[in-house]
Design a protein around this motif. Sequence first.
Motif, mmCIF file in Angstrom:
data_model
loop_
_atom_site.group_PDB
_atom_site.id
_atom_site.type_symbol
_atom_site.label_atom_id
_atom_site.label_comp_id
_atom_site.label_asym_id
_atom_site.label_seq_id
_atom_site.Cartn_x
_atom_site.Cartn_y
_atom_site.Cartn_z
ATOM 1 N N LEU A 1 117.638 90.166 35.547
ATOM 2 C CA LEU A 1 118.233 91.193 36.534
ATOM 3 C C LEU A 1 117.831 92.372 36.176
ATOM 4 O O LEU A 1 117.815 93.467 36.907
ATOM 5 C CB LEU A 1 119.557 90.732 36.960
ATOM 6 N N ARG A 2 118.017 92.452 34.725
ATOM 7 C CA ARG A 2 118.018 94.170 34.174
ATOM 8 C C ARG A 2 116.653 94.633 34.399
ATOM 9 O O ARG A 2 116.397 95.903 34.228
ATOM 10 C CB ARG A 2 118.426 94.080 32.922
ATOM 11 N N ASN A 3 115.644 93.751 34.808
ATOM 12 C CA ASN A 3 113.982 94.385 34.959
ATOM 13 C C ASN A 3 113.796 94.481 36.195
ATOM 14 O O ASN A 3 112.640 94.639 36.567
ATOM 15 C CB ASN A 3 113.141 93.283 34.155
ATOM 16 N N LEU A 4 114.724 94.324 37.207
ATOM 17 C CA LEU A 4 114.605 94.429 38.512
ATOM 18 C C LEU A 4 114.978 95.838 39.159
ATOM 19 O O LEU A 4 116.112 96.387 38.351
ATOM 20 C CB LEU A 4 115.181 93.481 39.493
ATOM 21 N N ASP A 5 114.359 96.718 40.106
ATOM 22 C CA ASP A 5 114.833 97.963 40.589
ATOM 23 C C ASP A 5 116.306 97.635 41.010
ATOM 24 O O ASP A 5 116.396 96.786 42.027
ATOM 25 C CB ASP A 5 113.906 98.270 41.520
ATOM 26 N N VAL A 6 117.194 98.539 40.696
ATOM 27 C CA VAL A 6 118.624 98.253 41.120
ATOM 28 C C VAL A 6 118.750 98.530 42.413
ATOM 29 O O VAL A 6 119.403 97.499 43.112
ATOM 30 C CB VAL A 6 119.581 99.274 40.171
ATOM 31 N N ASP A 7 118.159 99.531 43.198
ATOM 32 C CA ASP A 7 118.443 99.818 44.604
ATOM 33 C C ASP A 7 117.791 98.516 45.374
ATOM 34 O O ASP A 7 118.183 98.003 46.359
ATOM 35 C CB ASP A 7 118.151 101.000 45.136
ATOM 36 N N GLY A 8 116.554 98.154 44.929
ATOM 37 C CA GLY A 8 115.929 97.299 45.548
ATOM 38 C C GLY A 8 116.714 95.708 45.516
ATOM 39 O O GLY A 8 116.771 95.184 46.495
ATOM 40 N N TRP A 9 117.289 95.289 44.230
ATOM 41 C CA TRP A 9 118.026 94.314 44.222
ATOM 42 C C TRP A 9 119.200 94.198 45.227
ATOM 43 O O TRP A 9 119.478 93.247 45.915
ATOM 44 C CB TRP A 9 118.468 93.724 42.710
ATOM 45 N N ARG A 10 119.917 95.472 45.248
ATOM 46 C CA ARG A 10 121.093 95.480 46.161
ATOM 47 C C ARG A 10 120.831 95.339 47.635
ATOM 48 O O ARG A 10 121.755 94.860 48.342
ATOM 49 C CB ARG A 10 121.830 96.719 45.525
ATOM 50 N N SER A 11 119.625 96.000 47.740
ATOM 51 C CA SER A 11 119.293 95.704 49.349
ATOM 52 C C SER A 11 119.194 94.290 49.746
ATOM 53 O O SER A 11 118.951 93.712 50.899
ATOM 54 C CB SER A 11 117.949 96.442 49.679
ATOM 55 N N ARG A 12 119.016 93.471 48.725
ATOM 56 C CA ARG A 12 118.786 91.865 49.015
ATOM 57 C C ARG A 12 120.085 91.305 48.756
ATOM 58 O O ARG A 12 120.149 90.069 49.086
ATOM 59 C CB ARG A 12 117.743 91.222 47.942
ATOM 60 N N VAL A 13 121.284 91.946 48.679
ATOM 61 C CA VAL A 13 122.282 91.124 48.207
ATOM 62 C C VAL A 13 123.336 91.555 49.397
ATOM 63 O O VAL A 13 123.547 92.994 49.682
ATOM 64 C CB VAL A 13 123.073 91.736 47.067
ATOM 65 N N ALA A 14 124.283 90.796 49.987
ATOM 66 C CA ALA A 14 125.206 90.995 50.832
ATOM 67 C C ALA A 14 126.535 90.478 50.310
ATOM 68 O O ALA A 14 126.651 89.323 49.883
ATOM 69 C CB ALA A 14 125.096 90.229 52.154
ATOM 70 N N ALA A 15 127.530 91.197 50.083
ATOM 71 C CA ALA A 15 128.883 90.898 49.676
ATOM 72 C C ALA A 15 129.985 91.462 50.206
ATOM 73 O O ALA A 15 129.810 92.596 51.060
ATOM 74 C CB ALA A 15 128.930 91.531 48.091
ATOM 75 N N VAL A 16 131.030 90.680 50.291
ATOM 76 C CA VAL A 16 132.260 90.924 50.695
ATOM 77 C C VAL A 16 133.450 90.783 49.559
ATOM 78 O O VAL A 16 133.674 89.751 49.073
ATOM 79 C CB VAL A 16 132.762 90.064 51.843
ATOM 80 N N PHE A 17 133.989 91.825 49.227
ATOM 81 C CA PHE A 17 134.837 91.831 48.069
ATOM 82 C C PHE A 17 136.487 91.818 48.739
ATOM 83 O O PHE A 17 136.551 92.092 49.837
ATOM 84 C CB PHE A 17 134.608 92.842 47.164
#
Length: 603
Positions: A415-431
Amino acid sequence: MAGLRNRPEWQFFAVLPKADPVLATAWWLLLLLRGALPAVFAIAMGWLIGAVQHHDELAGPLTLMGTTFILLQVLTPVHQAVSANLGSRVAAWLNDELARACVEPPGIGHLEDPELMEDLTVAREFDRGQTGPPMYMNVDFTATSLVEMVGGIAAAVVLFGFSWWAPLVLVVAWSATHWLLRESGVWRDRNTSEVRSAQRHADYAYQLAVEPGAAKELRLFGLAGWAVERFTERRRRLFELQYQATRLRERPMIWSLLIVAVANGVVFWALGSAAVGGSLALDRLVVFAQVAVGVSSIAFGGLNWVLDGAAAPVVAVRKLKPAMAPAGALSDGAGPAWSGGGSSRGPVEIRIRELSFSYPRSERPVFDGLDLTIPAGSSLAVVGQNGAGKTTLAKLLCRLYDPGSGSIEVDGVDLRNLDVDGWRSRVAAVFQDFLRLELSLRDNVAPGGAPEADIVAALADAGAGDLADLETRLATGYEGGTDLSGGQWQRVALARALCAVRQGAGLVLLDEPTAQLDVRGEAAIFDRILTATRGVTTILVSHRFSTVRHADRICVLEHGRVVELGSHDELMALRGRYRTMFDLQAQRFTAEVDEEGMSYDTL
């Protein structure tokens, strides 16, 4: 020079032109002009007296006196207005800098670092009047004090017309008060950790008393008086600490009085002797006597106190920015925004290997060798006691922190080798502490924009299809706005995640997403979520086993490790930790129907 630039006073003055260069220039020019005018008035007074003595024309001295007097009266409110506006600009600049310092780091470690909390409190609260006067008042107070300082210097310059030594004697004498009284402890202990801690406690008690969030329980449990008493007690302690730090000590005060008295006595004795001896005319005596008195304006006084308060938030903000950047930093993602055959959509496989993690300044590890695999397109429920690391796992998967050691792999890529913003655009979260935007329902569901059909479908999937019109603002402080209950807001947050799934998110993280719904409503909503996210990797954190039993697999966390993993039926048959927790919770639902006659069929 480096030491000078690091001084709080220098940092405060350096911020003025950054906030507004035009206003800052006008502020300094008005300050210098106002400071010089009293000396000019003294000269005009001497000129007038000389003109009267020698029967000269009075028009010139009277014009100069009148102009100076009018300027003294007019420039003061003008300077106050400029100071107020410049102070507001400084406050805005500091808030902008603080906002950037808080949001620019890609992680959130800087916002949860206990060593930064005190400076963050000072920086965040400085313009609310709790930690000191608002900045617009501080800038005006500073201007008033600096005008006096400039006036004292201008008076000393004029006094050189009498003799070279007189202004030097007075300047040295009055300047000595700065050193003597400052060394008495005026600034030494004003911003210690004890003082800042007392300020933080006082502010907390104040917020309890005035904020609506605590109002119900303060009254219900009879704590209203306690909140006020706690605030007054903490505030009194703060005042005591500040008094101890700023009180003028007896011995330095005596030395200051002695030095000032001797210096002024010598200068005024010389003025009197020269006047009696006939070497100093009456008009010049009047001028020099006035400016000799005016030199006293450079003495230790309000400027020291004002700069102390005005510089504190500036120093805090400027110290936070370089401190927050590394605290919230993440390793640079040099790889793609997404892995898996080059596709940017679809479910992802999550593989956690030997994961270890501790929060900033904490020696207790949350995870210590965690291993877990989540197949692509499956649903996993995570359960465990409070503090087991459930929410922390969600933060790490969202890459709000980097692991201390070990790795989290997405489709085989760290995960540390993936673009941060690109990865987060693929994640949906509810905290648990989900976002509540004072915007329209449309913007709450899709802050980044989405087709209306996707928004409507996401609201329907979350059981919120009839909450309000999409353009209704979800805040009662606006015309036509409305507020929602806790459960309704939770459905909006779920709709936000489900809308992201429709936009291509491949991982859904749900951290207690339905805590404010009843058991039956939660089970129904989660069934809808599983339907809407079928084919997407889903991770659910919940304390309610009526919900987690629907997941493909259930993971039991304990002491930072996976102690049980399997389906609901498998874990029940195992008769281990999961079975114990399930049975304890199920005991509350031994009745066949509830008080409304509805059947308990969720366990």
